[in-house]
Design a protein around this motif. Structure first.
Motif, PDB file in Angstrom:
ATOM      1  N   ARG A  20       0.869  -1.172   0.000  1.00  0.00           N
ATOM      2  CA  ARG A  20       0.000   0.000   0.000  1.00  0.00           C
ATOM      3  C   ARG A  20       0.906   1.221   0.000  1.00  0.00           C
ATOM      4  O   ARG A  20       1.726   1.383   0.926  1.00  0.00           O
ATOM      5  CB  ARG A  20      -0.892  -0.012   1.232  1.00  0.00           C
ATOM      6  N   VAL A  21       0.774   2.043  -1.020  1.00  0.00           N
ATOM      7  CA  VAL A  21       1.720   3.161  -1.154  1.00  0.00           C
ATOM      8  C   VAL A  21       0.989   4.479  -1.387  1.00  0.00           C
ATOM      9  O   VAL A  21      -0.096   4.524  -1.983  1.00  0.00           O
ATOM     10  CB  VAL A  21       2.721   2.917  -2.317  1.00  0.00           C
ATOM     11  N   LEU A  22       1.639   5.539  -0.929  1.00  0.00           N
ATOM     12  CA  LEU A  22       1.191   6.899  -1.221  1.00  0.00           C
ATOM     13  C   LEU A  22       2.119   7.475  -2.280  1.00  0.00           C
ATOM     14  O   LEU A  22       3.347   7.442  -2.113  1.00  0.00           O
ATOM     15  CB  LEU A  22       1.259   7.767   0.044  1.00  0.00           C
ATOM     16  N   VAL A  23       1.542   7.980  -3.373  1.00  0.00           N
ATOM     17  CA  VAL A  23       2.334   8.615  -4.421  1.00  0.00           C
ATOM     18  C   VAL A  23       2.080  10.119  -4.335  1.00  0.00           C
ATOM     19  O   VAL A  23       1.018  10.609  -4.733  1.00  0.00           O
ATOM     20  CB  VAL A  23       1.979   8.066  -5.815  1.00  0.00           C
ATOM     21  N   ALA A  24       3.047  10.828  -3.772  1.00  0.00           N
ATOM     22  CA  ALA A  24       2.938  12.283  -3.670  1.00  0.00           C
ATOM     23  C   ALA A  24       3.360  12.878  -5.008  1.00  0.00           C
ATOM     24  O   ALA A  24       4.460  12.619  -5.486  1.00  0.00           O
ATOM     25  CB  ALA A  24       3.827  12.808  -2.540  1.00  0.00           C
ATOM     26  N   GLY A  25       2.468  13.642  -5.638  1.00  0.00           N
ATOM     27  CA  GLY A  25       2.760  14.150  -6.979  1.00  0.00           C
ATOM     28  C   GLY A  25       2.360  13.160  -8.069  1.00  0.00           C
ATOM     29  O   GLY A  25       2.895  13.204  -9.175  1.00  0.00           O
ATOM     30  N   LEU A  45       0.021   0.056 -10.141  1.00  0.00           N
ATOM     31  CA  LEU A  45      -1.296  -0.596 -10.226  1.00  0.00           C
ATOM     32  C   LEU A  45      -1.208  -1.904 -10.979  1.00  0.00           C
ATOM     33  O   LEU A  45      -1.753  -2.922 -10.560  1.00  0.00           O
ATOM     34  CB  LEU A  45      -2.269   0.302 -10.978  1.00  0.00           C
ATOM     35  N   ALA A  46      -0.495  -1.870 -12.109  1.00  0.00           N
ATOM     36  CA  ALA A  46      -0.385  -3.071 -12.950  1.00  0.00           C
ATOM     37  C   ALA A  46       0.317  -4.194 -12.202  1.00  0.00           C
ATOM     38  O   ALA A  46       0.079  -5.367 -12.480  1.00  0.00           O
ATOM     39  CB  ALA A  46       0.368  -2.741 -14.232  1.00  0.00           C
ATOM     40  N   GLU A  47       1.180  -3.817 -11.248  1.00  0.00           N
ATOM     41  CA  GLU A  47       1.888  -4.848 -10.487  1.00  0.00           C
ATOM     42  C   GLU A  47       1.141  -5.233  -9.209  1.00  0.00           C
ATOM     43  O   GLU A  47       1.685  -5.939  -8.365  1.00  0.00           O
ATOM     44  CB  GLU A  47       3.309  -4.359 -10.186  1.00  0.00           C
ATOM     45  N   GLY A  48      -0.073  -4.725  -9.042  1.00  0.00           N
ATOM     46  CA  GLY A  48      -0.934  -5.196  -7.956  1.00  0.00           C
ATOM     47  C   GLY A  48      -0.849  -4.406  -6.670  1.00  0.00           C
ATOM     48  O   GLY A  48      -1.418  -4.824  -5.654  1.00  0.00           O
ATOM     49  N   HIS A  49      -0.177  -3.261  -6.687  1.00  0.00           N
ATOM     50  CA  HIS A  49      -0.082  -2.458  -5.467  1.00  0.00           C
ATOM     51  C   HIS A  49      -1.323  -1.589  -5.298  1.00  0.00           C
ATOM     52  O   HIS A  49      -1.997  -1.246  -6.275  1.00  0.00           O
ATOM     53  CB  HIS A  49       1.182  -1.598  -5.502  1.00  0.00           C
ATOM     54  N   ARG A  50      -1.581  -1.207  -4.054  1.00  0.00           N
ATOM     55  CA  ARG A  50      -2.706  -0.300  -3.767  1.00  0.00           C
ATOM     56  C   ARG A  50      -2.145   1.105  -3.674  1.00  0.00           C
ATOM     57  O   ARG A  50      -1.227   1.363  -2.881  1.00  0.00           O
ATOM     58  CB  ARG A  50      -3.367  -0.683  -2.447  1.00  0.00           C
ATOM     59  N   VAL A  51      -2.682   2.013  -4.472  1.00  0.00           N
ATOM     60  CA  VAL A  51      -2.091   3.345  -4.598  1.00  0.00           C
ATOM     61  C   VAL A  51      -3.084   4.427  -4.188  1.00  0.00           C
ATOM     62  O   VAL A  51      -4.249   4.402  -4.620  1.00  0.00           O
ATOM     63  CB  VAL A  51      -1.643   3.611  -6.058  1.00  0.00           C
ATOM     64  N   THR A  52      -2.624   5.363  -3.374  1.00  0.00           N
ATOM     65  CA  THR A  52      -3.337   6.621  -3.141  1.00  0.00           C
ATOM     66  C   THR A  52      -2.447   7.733  -3.659  1.00  0.00           C
ATOM     67  O   THR A  52      -1.229   7.731  -3.401  1.00  0.00           O
ATOM     68  CB  THR A  52      -3.598   6.839  -1.630  1.00  0.00           C
ATOM     69  N   VAL A  53      -3.022   8.660  -4.413  1.00  0.00           N
ATOM     70  CA  VAL A  53      -2.262   9.799  -4.935  1.00  0.00           C
ATOM     71  C   VAL A  53      -2.573  11.036  -4.100  1.00  0.00           C
ATOM     72  O   VAL A  53      -3.734  11.324  -3.805  1.00  0.00           O
ATOM     73  CB  VAL A  53      -2.611  10.057  -6.419  1.00  0.00           C
ATOM     74  N   LEU A  54      -1.521  11.749  -3.722  1.00  0.00           N
ATOM     75  CA  LEU A  54      -1.654  13.041  -3.043  1.00  0.00           C
ATOM     76  C   LEU A  54      -1.061  14.091  -3.970  1.00  0.00           C
ATOM     77  O   LEU A  54       0.114  13.985  -4.349  1.00  0.00           O
ATOM     78  CB  LEU A  54      -0.868  13.007  -1.723  1.00  0.00           C
ATOM     79  N   ASP A  55      -1.865  15.062  -4.384  1.00  0.00           N
ATOM     80  CA  ASP A  55      -1.366  16.050  -5.346  1.00  0.00           C
ATOM     81  C   ASP A  55      -2.194  17.317  -5.171  1.00  0.00           C
ATOM     82  O   ASP A  55      -3.427  17.246  -5.070  1.00  0.00           O
ATOM     83  CB  ASP A  55      -1.515  15.497  -6.779  1.00  0.00           C
ATOM     84  N   ASP A  56      -1.519  18.467  -5.161  1.00  0.00           N
ATOM     85  CA  ASP A  56      -2.288  19.721  -5.016  1.00  0.00           C
ATOM     86  C   ASP A  56      -2.768  20.245  -6.368  1.00  0.00           C
ATOM     87  O   ASP A  56      -3.426  21.290  -6.440  1.00  0.00           O
ATOM     88  CB  ASP A  56      -1.472  20.783  -4.262  1.00  0.00           C
ATOM     89  N   LEU A  57      -2.440  19.533  -7.437  1.00  0.00           N
ATOM     90  CA  LEU A  57      -2.851  19.877  -8.808  1.00  0.00           C
ATOM     91  C   LEU A  57      -2.331  21.251  -9.229  1.00  0.00           C
ATOM     92  O   LEU A  57      -2.891  21.883 -10.130  1.00  0.00           O
ATOM     93  CB  LEU A  57      -4.374  19.773  -8.985  1.00  0.00           C
ATOM     94  N   SER A  58      -1.247  21.721  -8.602  1.00  0.00           N
ATOM     95  CA  SER A  58      -0.674  23.011  -9.015  1.00  0.00           C
ATOM     96  C   SER A  58      -0.057  22.880 -10.401  1.00  0.00           C
ATOM     97  O   SER A  58      -0.100  23.811 -11.196  1.00  0.00           O
ATOM     98  CB  SER A  58       0.362  23.498  -8.000  1.00  0.00           C
ATOM     99  N   THR A  59       0.517  21.719 -10.697  1.00  0.00           N
ATOM    100  CA  THR A  59       1.024  21.480 -12.051  1.00  0.00           C
ATOM    101  C   THR A  59       0.495  20.156 -12.620  1.00  0.00           C
ATOM    102  O   THR A  59       0.585  19.932 -13.820  1.00  0.00           O
ATOM    103  CB  THR A  59       2.576  21.460 -12.088  1.00  0.00           C
ATOM    104  N   GLY A  60      -0.039  19.294 -11.782  1.00  0.00           N
ATOM    105  CA  GLY A  60      -0.560  18.008 -12.263  1.00  0.00           C
ATOM    106  C   GLY A  60      -1.991  18.137 -12.764  1.00  0.00           C
ATOM    107  O   GLY A  60      -2.599  19.212 -12.719  1.00  0.00           O
ATOM    108  N   HIS A  61      -2.528  17.005 -13.248  1.00  0.00           N
ATOM    109  CA  HIS A  61      -3.877  16.993 -13.834  1.00  0.00           C
ATOM    110  C   HIS A  61      -4.663  15.852 -13.192  1.00  0.00           C
ATOM    111  O   HIS A  61      -4.197  14.709 -13.197  1.00  0.00           O
ATOM    112  CB  HIS A  61      -3.805  16.734 -15.341  1.00  0.00           C
ATOM    113  N   ALA A  62      -5.864  16.159 -12.705  1.00  0.00           N
ATOM    114  CA  ALA A  62      -6.681  15.120 -12.061  1.00  0.00           C
ATOM    115  C   ALA A  62      -6.927  13.950 -13.018  1.00  0.00           C
ATOM    116  O   ALA A  62      -6.927  12.792 -12.611  1.00  0.00           O
ATOM    117  CB  ALA A  62      -8.009  15.721 -11.599  1.00  0.00           C
ATOM    118  N   ASP A  63      -7.094  14.249 -14.320  1.00  0.00           N
ATOM    119  CA  ASP A  63      -7.405  13.154 -15.245  1.00  0.00           C
ATOM    120  C   ASP A  63      -6.166  12.332 -15.626  1.00  0.00           C
ATOM    121  O   ASP A  63      -6.271  11.380 -16.393  1.00  0.00           O
ATOM    122  CB  ASP A  63      -8.141  13.663 -16.494  1.00  0.00           C
TER     123      ASP A  63
END
Ligand code: UFG
Length: 342
Positions: free
Chosen positions: A25-30, A44-62
């Motif tokens: 279970r991992v947190l991906v910041a950014g 995800l493809a390798e079966g891990h559980r992922v939560t993303v933390l991102d303020d979307l200042s430069t990233g994209h929700a989609d």
């Protein structure tokens, strides 16, 4: 070519190095940014559980794939997510990463990259997360006499961006010794390409390959080559380009390689250098289009030549790059055309 999600199977068929055997279970910041969103797909493809933390200042929700929780927040608030418990690792991509901007606005780089990461590490320590994988950079090295550059080379960043990342590398060394955290700093050279439907789409694009592809497609004016008076064979700066899919595989291996109390630092590059002119020639070869170009002055903070030794990544992570510059250009070109057609 790496553009279809179906090609996960090809990636998974490759030697996994020290990839973790048990799902984590991992947190991906950014994780809504360019590299973070590609790594999220591979996790995800390798079966891990992922939560993303991102303020979307430069990233994209989609850019965050379906099925992955996106927490839209600053890395300073990571404790609210990690406090849920059960996290095996944090992968930290959330940073400001433009060399030129770091010269004109250094405070932004110290605040986000250093103070932000310190807050994230406080949350990691408080909630006993055992593994931390950090996006470091070749910009920590600056100008070097000995090429290729090993991890033992003296660090002489030529810009505040590189200095801020080096500060975090130094912070991590002390953190691991003091708290038992297992951390891996991955020092990226020049990342390019796209994979599994994710690629580069920066609001302000400054990187050579996407800018040159846009110029070739007629989506923007001529590419400006930042100086042709550098001490290199054709007078333009030399960089070591690495495919984002290769980079992603190294992150999954790094999670498995994290050991309590150890801070491992590995370069991620191909070991080969290409000048700006050689990159532009490759773009013409791959796309069949000329890249309109002009020569301008040098850009502040640029070193002349950065080429990696990746011997340590090979030994410690069981990793080696599998894609060349033509693959990067082809995949970035396909990704950019897909976006243009949306
Ligand atoms: N360049 C141009 N014209 C442009 C853009 C870039 O000539 O319009 C040149 C640069 O001068 C440089 C080369 O192309 O010589 C690559 O420039 P990028 O901006 O694509 O990448 P950088 O080398 O500046 O930096 C990248 C990352 C950093 C990382 C570094 C490590 O952005 O985070 O690679 O090599 F630290």
């Amino acid at each position: 070519m790496i553009s279809e999600i179906a090609e996960y199977d090809d990636v998974l068929a490759e030697p996994a190095g020290e990839a973790p055997s048990a799902p984590m279970r991992v947190l991906v910041a950014g994780g809504a940014g360019y590299i973070g969103s590609v790594v999220t797909r591979l996790l995800l493809a390798e079966g891990h559980r992922v939560t993303v933390l991102d303020d979307l200042s430069t990233g994209h929700a989609d850019a965050v794939p379906d099925g992955v929780e996106l927490v839209q927040s600053d890395i300073a608030d990571a404790g609210t997510v990690l406090g849920r418990g059960g996290f095996d690792g944090v992968l930290h991509f959330a940073a400001k990463s433009l060399v030129g901007e770091s010269v004109s606005n250094p405070a932004k780089y110290w605040r986000t990259n250093v103070c932000g990461t310190r807050a994230l590490l406080d949350a990691v320590a408080e909630h006993h997360v055992p593994r931390f994988v950090f996006s470091s950079t070749a910009a920590v090295y600056g100008e070097q006499d000995a090429i290729p550059i090993t991890e033992d080379a003296p660090t002489r960043p030529t810009n505040p961006y590189g200095a801020s990342k080096l500060s975090v590398d130094m912070m991590l060394t002390g953190e691991c010794a003091a708290t038992g955290l297992g951390a891996v700093s991955l020092r990226y050279f020049n990342v390019a390409g796209a994979a599994w439907g994710a690629g580069e789409r920066h609001g302000t694009e400054t990187h050579l390959i996407p800018l040159a592809l846009d110029a070739a497609a007629g989506r923007r004016g001529p590419l400006t080559i930042f100086g042709e008076d550098w001490p290199t064979p054709d007078g333009t700066p030399i960089r070591d380009y690495i495919h984002v899919a290769d980079l992603a595989r190294a992150h999954v291996s790094a999670l498995g390689a994290a050991r309590p109390g150890r801070h491992l630092i590995c370069n991620l590059g191909s070991g080969q250098g290409f000048s700006v002119r050689q990159v532009l020639d490759t773009i013409t070869d791959v796309t069949g289009r000329d890249v309109p170009q002009q020569v301008g002055p040098r850009r502040a903070g640029d070193p002349a030549r950065l080429i990696a030794s990746h011997d340590r990544a090979r030994a410690e992570l069981g990793w080696q790059p599998q894609h060349d510059l033509a693959d990067m250009v082809r995949d970035a070109w396909d990704f950019a055309r897909g976006l243009a057609n949306r």
